[in-house]
Every structure is written in structure tokens, then in C-alpha cells.
Design an enzyme around this catalytic site. Sequence first.
Site, PDB file in Angstrom:
ATOM      1  N   VAL A 100      29.551  -6.176 -49.718  1.00  0.00           N
ATOM      2  CA  VAL A 100      29.583  -4.839 -50.319  1.00  0.00           C
ATOM      3  C   VAL A 100      28.672  -3.892 -49.558  1.00  0.00           C
ATOM      4  CG1 VAL A 100      30.216  -5.551 -52.650  1.00  0.00           C
ATOM      5  CG2 VAL A 100      27.823  -5.543 -52.006  1.00  0.00           C
ATOM      6  N   ASP A 101      29.176  -2.706 -49.332  1.00  0.00           N
ATOM      7  CA  ASP A 101      28.346  -1.628 -48.794  1.00  0.00           C
ATOM      8  C   ASP A 101      27.465  -1.129 -49.945  1.00  0.00           C
ATOM      9  OD1 ASP A 101      27.529   0.337 -46.928  1.00  0.00           O
ATOM     10  OD2 ASP A 101      28.812   1.788 -47.946  1.00  0.00           O
ATOM     11  N   LYS A 102      26.276  -0.662 -49.650  1.00  0.00           N
ATOM     12  CA  LYS A 102      25.366  -0.247 -50.727  1.00  0.00           C
ATOM     13  C   LYS A 102      25.726   1.130 -51.270  1.00  0.00           C
ATOM     14  CE  LYS A 102      21.092   1.109 -49.843  1.00  0.00           C
ATOM     15  NZ  LYS A 102      20.937   2.454 -50.460  1.00  0.00           N
ATOM     16  N   THR A 145      29.012   2.132 -53.350  1.00  0.00           N
ATOM     17  CA  THR A 145      29.677   0.931 -53.856  1.00  0.00           C
ATOM     18  C   THR A 145      28.828   0.297 -54.948  1.00  0.00           C
ATOM     19  OG1 THR A 145      30.688   0.562 -51.688  1.00  0.00           O
ATOM     20  CG2 THR A 145      30.681  -1.286 -53.217  1.00  0.00           C
ATOM     21  N   ALA A 159      34.069  -4.656 -49.707  1.00  0.00           N
ATOM     22  CA  ALA A 159      34.195  -3.474 -50.557  1.00  0.00           C
ATOM     23  C   ALA A 159      33.360  -2.344 -49.969  1.00  0.00           C
ATOM     24  CB  ALA A 159      33.737  -3.785 -51.972  1.00  0.00           C
TER      25      ALA A 159
END
Length: 697
Positions: free
Chosen positions: A385-387, A390, A583
Amino acid sequence: MHPQIVRSQPGTCPICGMALEPRIASTEGENPELQDMSRRFWFAAIVTLPLLALAMSDAFPSDPLGRLVSMRARVWLELALATPVCLWSAWPFYVRAALSLKNRSLNMFTLIGLGVSVAYGYSVVATLLPGAFPPSFRGPSGEVAVYFEVAGVIVTLILLGQVLELRARSQTSTAIKKLLGLAPKTARRIGPDGTEGDVPLEAVQIGDKLRVRPGEKVPVDGVVVEGWSHIDESMVTGEPIPSEKQTGDRVVGGTVNGQGTVVMRADKVGAETLLSRIVAIVAEAQRTRAPVQELADVVSGYFVPAVILASVATFVVWALVGPEPKMAHALVNAVAVLIIACPCALGLATPMSIMVASGKGATIGVLFRNAETIEILHKVDTLVVDKTGTLTDGRPSLQGVVALEGHDEAEVLRLGASLERSSEHPLGAAILQGAKERSVALLDVDGFEAVSGKGVTGRIEGRSVALGNPGLLEDLRIDASPLFDRAEALRAEGQTVMFLAAGGQAIGLLGVADAIKASTPEAIRALHEEGVRVVMLTGDSRTTAEAVARKLAVDEVIAQVQPDQKAEVVKRLQKSGHVVAMAGDGINDAPALAQAQVGIAMGTGTDVAIESAGVTLVKGDLRGIVRARHLSRATMANIRQNLFFAFVYNALGVPIAAGVLYPFFGLLLSPMLAAAAMSVSSVSVVTNALRLRGVRL
């Protein structure tokens, strides 16, 4: 079943013979094929009932019809009744059977056309030329049996099956039809002079001001410019709680306004609205093929020729070793074999489930781009996951301003905000907003330049100014070490820190924080319960990233990653044997989304980044991944049930129709029962697929 077949007009598929479906479902009018098949079925049913009673009259006590009508006259009456059923009602079957031969693509209609024409044709010859048949065709009393009632009942039952199947198939598009029905027909437009009037939705243009009154549907996508209300977005996002909307908030066409009145500006109309794009994505996904379907495709390719050979073998065996009349038994059992076999059930097993699942996903705010994604998603064991945007809200705000001795915070903020005015980065927008809230006047910038992954530079009042990470200052050979301790303290609080240099010297820091989404902790817990390992990928410093990771119990943190390195991280995880989903926001994460087995784009409102991902979460809520996994798992279970039923049905049905039970139990399967069983098989597959509409996610 065969999405590669596309035509400009309605018609039948040259491969499977079934009617072509519209590329996008319509809410208007009934299916023309369903209307046609219904008419043919009702005619066949009305005519076949007396035909069946006539043929079976000797089974009634004292044979009342036999006393009134001679056997020979009865046969001619059966011919008269069966002919319109077997010619007019069954005509589509013959046309499709002929096309299957012409296209060299044998299918269900090949078997039906062959079976009905053999039973009817044989009976016609037996009626017109009974003396031409040898003793092996004659019963104990010397008569040649006819099978008009068999042909008529076969046609009627198969037509009934087609009607039931078409009705069931139409329900697989229910979700799309509901989405299409969300859009209102008109909008209330406010003219330049303030006058208001209702106009057709097609007349709304970008930039128009529209009033949405209590209880009305939002006509198109746009931004609230006046008023306040709660809007129910559940049909588009899957979120049951209405969203509060006020000036500056985005609204989505087709959603329902609550008690307040708002004035909105139209930003997207027609095919560009979120609702139209959702419908287009779902329709496209429903035409894609899942890898699991390959086995069914291979089997179907050999199935019809194998059934015809089995029918011929059945005829030969019964003609040689069957009881008297041998040839009559051989004919009936050969027809039963042709009729009971249904490759249609095999072909429908996967696409029906995919259609229902795609529509179901759209109603919970999960858009699948293709069938392959539905199949793979439940196997994912690692989620990258990108921070920003997201795990977090994606709306960072300025939290801290630090100035070295000899400089003040106002100067640091003025220079930093002036530089960021030309930037499109979300962190820059946060700094600008912070400057606006503190009433800081901005300065003109010359020679602005964005350095990818590092920051921005320019000249302000004759001085060179740079704002970015330590790597940017290092490239410019500026010593940032006096700021390191203060920067680390801000990072420990979860802030993203940017270093500011002016005139070749570091002069201060700007700290920006992005709040964690309220739904993220629950989503991470649910993913862990699913056995999914969560890896956070960010360009932020390790200290900032770990501060966020500690709050969320993320399994692994990979920090200070450049945008072009994210795909390499995904590739490395895949080489370790993991099934990876990525994501992100779907734009700057596009390479990583494409590299992952499943790319998941986080969409918010109308800004849905859908082109680079296999799944789009309309609400931008990670809990949608959990729901999508549950739907993926339920869909694959449903497909396996369908395929198992279709394989077992054919594996058992054909031998029983051939008479394999006769030597042991004296049981034979009538062609009429075979027709009923064949129809039930297709309807059962579609009905089972429809159960996905009610699956709890």
C-alpha cells in the site's frame, strides 16, 4: 459465453448459437429473443398437450379415444398436431443447427436440431410409408411406432428451458440496470440571471449551476458551491451512511440528496460522469474471460462430436443386441443421447457467475476491470500500500514551521509557499493553504523547476531557493545538518518534513501531516484476519513512515522509495513467491499497479483512477479490499459448483440415456425426460450463479 463476437445488430453467436447480449444493458423494453421464445413455447405447449393425450390414449382405462378413432387415423392426427410444433416452434433450433454446421462450430443446437429432426422425420416417413419398414421396426402387433409426441414434447420442454434461462440471464444484469436507473431525467438549471428551470439531463453543460432540492437525485458530477446537506451515496460507493456535503465538496451524479438544498457546479456530464464510467467498466468486465474457463472451453470443443459418436454407437448397439423391436429401441435411445447432452451448461458455468459478481461488486463500490482479477484476488497473500491517499486521507495540512537562528517562521513559510504555488504536489497544496490561513503574502518566482522525487527550486527576489528532501539539498551541495535533529523530532510525530534553503544555506523546515483515514485501522485488522501481509511503501523518511506504521500495526515498512522504484519492490516480492496486490492512487503508482498480480486504485468521489488497475475502490476505503476478497472467494466457489454440476450431469446423463442401466434394472430414459433434464441443467447453472447477488460481504 464468447465475448470476442461483436456485432452491430442483434443476432445469434456463430460459435454457441445463443442470442448476443447488448454490450451495455438497457432499462427499456423486454428482450426480443425472450418474447419470441415465449410465443413459440406457449403455442407448442397448447398444441402438444392434445398430441400427448392422443399418443398415450391406450394408457387410459378402456382406451376411450381408441373406440372413437382408429389407430391409423390417430397417427394422422398426431402428424397434423406435431407438424406446426416441430416446424414453426422449433424453427430457431434448425436455423442455429444449420449455422453451426456452416461455421464448423458444433454446439447445443446441433444436437437439438439433429434429435428433433430425427424423431419427427422418422415418424413422418413411418406415417406415409409404413410398409417400407422391416420387422425390426415393428411392434408385437405389427405396427410401426411413431414418435410425434416425443418430438413435440422435446421441442416444448427445450423452449420452456430457453424461456426460463433467458429470464434468469436477464437478472444477471440487474445491478447495471439499477445503476442506469439512478440517473435522473432532468436537472434544475440556474441561469445567469438567476432564473431557474428544469432541463433534460442531456442539455446540462460543464460549468452550469444546478439546484438540488431535498429528496432529489444529484443530476451530474460536480462541486457544491452553495448550501449544506447529507447525500446518500450507497448505490455508488457501497457506504450506507449518508455523506455530509458543504461548499467545496464533490458530489456524484445519481446519488440522493437528503433534507438540505444545495447549488452545485457541473464538472462532468454524459459519459464522463462516475455513474457512466462505472456502468461501462462493469459491462466490459462482464465480457472478459476467467482463466478457470479454459478447461470448460477445451471440453466443449470436443463435446458435441463425442456426443454424436455416442449417439451413433448407442443406435448400433441397440440395433444389434437390443430387445425387439430392435431398431425402434435403437432410434429412441440414440435420440435421448442427443437431447440430454448440454454443452450449454458447461459454457454458461463461468460467464454467468462473472456477470453477477461484477454487478454485485459495483453495488458495494468495488469495480472489477476483468474476470481474471476476480479469480486471482482471493489468492493474494501480500498487499503493498502507498501511504498518502491510501492509508491516509490524502489531504495533508501544514503542522510545523521551524526557522534557524537569524530567520523567522514567517520568512520560511513565505519562501516555501511561494515556491509551491507553481507545484501540483499535494504537500505543496498543504503549505499554500497553511500560508493562506496565516495571512502570509506570497512572492513571485522565476525559473521554477520540479525535481522528480526530491522537491522544487526557483529564484525569489534574486536568491536561489530550494524546498524538498535532504537529497535535494545534497545535490545542491548545501549543508542541511543543522536541521537534522529538529527534522527527526517532527518525523517521530508522523510529519513529512521538507527542508528549505535560500541563498545556498539551509534556513528552516516545513512539516506537513496527513491524517490516517478513520477506516484504515479496521481495514488493516480485517486484512490480517484474512491472512494478508501488509507492506507500506512510501517516499517519506523512515522515521515518518514507521510512526504511521506503529499506529496501524503494518507488517513491513519500505521508506524513501522513488516513484520509479515501486514496481521493483513489487517485482521483488513476487520473486519471493508471493501473490501481490498493490493499492495506490492509480496515477503516479501506475507502474507498480501494472506489475502486481492485482492493481487496486483508490478512488474518491469522481476522481476514480481506473485505467491502470484491475480493481477500483470507488470510496477509496481499504475495507473495500476485504469485501472484494470475500466476493472473489464466493464467486470462485460458485464457478466450481457450476462446473462440477455441468461435468457430473453430462458424465451421468449420456450413459443413462444410452441405456447403460437397462441390463441391470430394465430402465430406459425417455427422450422426453432427457429434454426436461437438458433444460434443467442450463437453468440450474444460471440460477446458482444468481445466488451471488445475495452473498453477504
